[in-house]
Design a protein around this motif. Structure first.
Motif, PDB file in Angstrom:
ATOM      1  N   ALA A   1      66.709 -22.924  11.074  1.00 34.05           N
ATOM      2  CA  ALA A   1      67.831 -22.014  11.298  1.00 34.05           C
ATOM      3  C   ALA A   1      68.817 -22.027  10.141  1.00 34.05           C
ATOM      4  O   ALA A   1      69.713 -21.194  10.068  1.00 34.05           O
ATOM      5  CB  ALA A   1      68.553 -22.387  12.595  1.00 34.05           C
ATOM      6  N   SER A   2      68.656 -22.968   9.215  1.00 34.97           N
ATOM      7  CA  SER A   2      69.618 -23.082   8.112  1.00 34.97           C
ATOM      8  C   SER A   2      69.285 -22.111   6.993  1.00 34.97           C
ATOM      9  O   SER A   2      68.111 -21.855   6.701  1.00 34.97           O
ATOM     10  CB  SER A   2      69.605 -24.504   7.554  1.00 34.97           C
ATOM     11  N   HIS A   3      70.313 -21.562   6.360  1.00 37.67           N
ATOM     12  CA  HIS A   3      70.088 -20.721   5.187  1.00 37.67           C
ATOM     13  C   HIS A   3      69.496 -21.541   4.052  1.00 37.67           C
ATOM     14  O   HIS A   3      68.932 -20.989   3.112  1.00 37.67           O
ATOM     15  CB  HIS A   3      71.392 -20.076   4.732  1.00 37.67           C
ATOM     16  N   ALA A   4      69.620 -22.858   4.135  1.00 41.07           N
ATOM     17  CA  ALA A   4      69.077 -23.731   3.095  1.00 41.07           C
ATOM     18  C   ALA A   4      67.658 -24.187   3.424  1.00 41.07           C
ATOM     19  O   ALA A   4      67.107 -25.033   2.732  1.00 41.07           O
ATOM     20  CB  ALA A   4      69.990 -24.950   2.901  1.00 41.07           C
ATOM     21  N   TYR A   5      67.082 -23.620   4.480  1.00 40.67           N
ATOM     22  CA  TYR A   5      65.693 -23.965   4.823  1.00 40.67           C
ATOM     23  C   TYR A   5      64.795 -23.656   3.632  1.00 40.67           C
ATOM     24  O   TYR A   5      63.895 -24.409   3.300  1.00 40.67           O
ATOM     25  CB  TYR A   5      65.267 -23.153   6.053  1.00 40.67           C
ATOM     26  N   THR A   6      65.048 -22.515   2.999  1.00 41.13           N
ATOM     27  CA  THR A   6      64.449 -22.236   1.693  1.00 41.13           C
ATOM     28  C   THR A   6      65.579 -22.166   0.674  1.00 41.13           C
ATOM     29  O   THR A   6      66.644 -21.616   0.958  1.00 41.13           O
ATOM     30  CB  THR A   6      63.706 -20.887   1.701  1.00 41.13           C
TER      31      THR A   6
ATOM     32  N   THR B   1      78.184 -31.052   3.600  1.00 37.60           N
ATOM     33  CA  THR B   1      78.533 -32.437   3.941  1.00 37.60           C
ATOM     34  C   THR B   1      77.629 -33.475   3.295  1.00 37.60           C
ATOM     35  O   THR B   1      77.981 -34.642   3.242  1.00 37.60           O
ATOM     36  CB  THR B   1      78.454 -32.652   5.466  1.00 37.60           C
ATOM     37  N   SER B   2      76.470 -33.061   2.816  1.00 37.28           N
ATOM     38  CA  SER B   2      75.491 -34.048   2.345  1.00 37.28           C
ATOM     39  C   SER B   2      75.568 -34.239   0.835  1.00 37.28           C
ATOM     40  O   SER B   2      76.079 -33.388   0.121  1.00 37.28           O
ATOM     41  CB  SER B   2      74.092 -33.587   2.718  1.00 37.28           C
ATOM     42  N   PRO B   3      75.017 -35.374   0.346  1.00 33.01           N
ATOM     43  CA  PRO B   3      74.898 -35.597  -1.094  1.00 33.01           C
ATOM     44  C   PRO B   3      73.983 -34.548  -1.724  1.00 33.01           C
ATOM     45  O   PRO B   3      73.252 -33.854  -1.017  1.00 33.01           O
ATOM     46  CB  PRO B   3      74.258 -36.983  -1.208  1.00 33.01           C
ATOM     47  N   GLU B   4      74.010 -34.458  -3.027  1.00 37.08           N
ATOM     48  CA  GLU B   4      73.188 -33.483  -3.747  1.00 37.08           C
ATOM     49  C   GLU B   4      71.732 -33.557  -3.326  1.00 37.08           C
ATOM     50  O   GLU B   4      71.170 -34.641  -3.166  1.00 37.08           O
ATOM     51  CB  GLU B   4      73.280 -33.724  -5.254  1.00 37.08           C
ATOM     52  N   GLY B   5      71.143 -32.396  -3.106  1.00 38.94           N
ATOM     53  CA  GLY B   5      69.729 -32.324  -2.805  1.00 38.94           C
ATOM     54  C   GLY B   5      69.402 -32.226  -1.330  1.00 38.94           C
ATOM     55  O   GLY B   5      68.314 -31.789  -0.979  1.00 38.94           O
ATOM     56  N   GLU B   6      70.326 -32.599  -0.443  1.00 42.31           N
ATOM     57  CA  GLU B   6      69.999 -32.612   0.987  1.00 42.31           C
ATOM     58  C   GLU B   6      70.364 -31.325   1.704  1.00 42.31           C
ATOM     59  O   GLU B   6      69.756 -30.974   2.707  1.00 42.31           O
ATOM     60  CB  GLU B   6      70.690 -33.796   1.667  1.00 42.31           C
ATOM     61  N   ALA B   7      71.409 -30.653   1.229  1.00 44.89           N
ATOM     62  CA  ALA B   7      71.746 -29.305   1.691  1.00 44.89           C
ATOM     63  C   ALA B   7      72.118 -29.214   3.162  1.00 44.89           C
ATOM     64  O   ALA B   7      71.848 -28.219   3.819  1.00 44.89           O
ATOM     65  CB  ALA B   7      70.603 -28.349   1.386  1.00 44.89           C
ATOM     66  N   SER B   8      72.740 -30.253   3.705  1.00 46.28           N
ATOM     67  CA  SER B   8      73.280 -30.158   5.057  1.00 46.28           C
ATOM     68  C   SER B   8      74.663 -29.534   5.014  1.00 46.28           C
ATOM     69  O   SER B   8      75.433 -29.780   4.088  1.00 46.28           O
ATOM     70  CB  SER B   8      73.373 -31.548   5.699  1.00 46.28           C
TER      71      SER B   8
ATOM     72  N   ASP C   1      72.013 -22.135  -2.755  1.00 51.27           N
ATOM     73  CA  ASP C   1      72.013 -23.150  -3.802  1.00 51.27           C
ATOM     74  C   ASP C   1      73.226 -24.072  -3.718  1.00 51.27           C
ATOM     75  O   ASP C   1      73.126 -25.274  -3.978  1.00 51.27           O
ATOM     76  CB  ASP C   1      71.956 -22.473  -5.174  1.00 51.27           C
ATOM     77  N   ILE C   2      74.349 -23.499  -3.338  1.00 55.44           N
ATOM     78  CA  ILE C   2      75.585 -24.290  -3.272  1.00 55.44           C
ATOM     79  C   ILE C   2      75.454 -25.472  -2.315  1.00 55.44           C
ATOM     80  O   ILE C   2      76.013 -26.537  -2.514  1.00 55.44           O
ATOM     81  CB  ILE C   2      76.771 -23.401  -2.857  1.00 55.44           C
ATOM     82  N   MET C   3      74.621 -25.298  -1.280  1.00 55.36           N
ATOM     83  CA  MET C   3      74.465 -26.377  -0.293  1.00 55.36           C
ATOM     84  C   MET C   3      73.641 -27.536  -0.842  1.00 55.36           C
ATOM     85  O   MET C   3      73.702 -28.642  -0.309  1.00 55.36           O
ATOM     86  CB  MET C   3      73.818 -25.826   0.982  1.00 55.36           C
TER      87      MET C   3
ATOM     88  N   ALA D   1      70.849 -28.477   9.185  1.00 59.44           N
ATOM     89  CA  ALA D   1      70.225 -29.624   8.507  1.00 59.44           C
ATOM     90  C   ALA D   1      69.326 -29.232   7.341  1.00 59.44           C
ATOM     91  O   ALA D   1      68.230 -29.763   7.176  1.00 59.44           O
ATOM     92  CB  ALA D   1      69.445 -30.453   9.519  1.00 59.44           C
ATOM     93  N   GLY D   2      69.791 -28.300   6.532  1.00 60.13           N
ATOM     94  CA  GLY D   2      69.119 -27.988   5.278  1.00 60.13           C
ATOM     95  C   GLY D   2      67.642 -27.689   5.427  1.00 60.13           C
ATOM     96  O   GLY D   2      67.237 -26.960   6.333  1.00 60.13           O
TER      97      GLY D   2
END
Length: 196
Positions: free
Chosen positions: A40-45, A76-83, A51-53, A34-35
């Motif tokens: 636990a997400s690589h998109a946490y930071t 799966t998420s729209p731009e900016g949410e990074a899920s 960035d791709i997420m 969940a971004g």
DNA sequence: ATTAAGATTTACT
DNA sequence: GTAAATCTTAATG
């Protein structure tokens, strides 16, 4: 009510086809990430890697794991949410010979795409495929839902050292291609046992 | 520039 | 059950 959309997105991926470099699997096991909300997400930071997420959905996020394996995720998420959803296992339904060739002679058919590293290897997915549009037929394509899972199970995610108890892993109940659960050795002890 | 960690897998005691 | 293999990324000096 307040359930995160990525959890539904993850469940929706079960039974869908994923085609990579001549091999098709039906997805049997996934994990939701969940971004920025998810430690636990690589998109946490946000970093160059993650960035791709943060971009548009239905792109492929690939990362190298322990220097040895590749893991494939669907943004799966729209731009900016990074899920994103990690595809952990699948059943090979097309390109069996190619998948066997990539995985080696000792691997049973049911294990060809069991585990994220093994699945990526069977599909021939590497860092070169990172960022590709999964709605395009090449090089990696996400297809329709081919099978409606009879029953979907949920449990904690495999191997994560943070948020290790969130039940954000989903799999098709009873399917032999689903990987086995292993808790991260770095994760704190399960919360079901009271610490003393 | 250097170092530490990791969404894994396999082999081995 | 535990350990080792292996390298990219991100954090630190």
């Amino acid at each position: 009510m307040s359930e995160l959309p990525v959890l539904d997105d993850a469940r929706s991926l079960l039974g869908r086809a994923l085609v990579g470099h001549g091999v098709t699997v039906l997805i049997t096991e996934v994990e939701a990430y969940a971004g920025p909300l998810d430690p636990a997400s690589h998109a946490y930071t946000r970093t160059p890697r993650s960035d791709i997420m943060y971009g548009p959905p239905w792109r492929l996020y690939v990362y190298r794991s322990y220097g040895l394996h590749h893991c494939a995720n669907v943004v799966t998420s729209p731009e900016g949410e990074a899920s994103a959803v990690l595809v952990r296992a699948g059943r090979v339904v097309e390109g069996l010979d190619l998948a066997r060739e990539r995985r080696g002679p000792k691997v049973a058919d049911v294990g060809l795409a069991r585990g994220p590293g093994n699945l990526a290897e069977a599909l021939g997915i590497t860092l070169e495929d990172k960022g590709t549009d999964l709605l395009d037929p090449e090089p990696v394509h996400l297809g329709e839902r081919v099978e409606e899972p009879a029953r979907v199970m949920a449990g904690p995610r495999v191997g994560v050292s943070k948020a290790a108890d969130a039940p954000w892993r989903f799999w098709v109940d009873g399917d032999p291609t689903v990987s086995v659960y292993r808790r991260s050795p770095r994760a704190p002890r399960a919360s079901s046992v009271s610490p003393s």
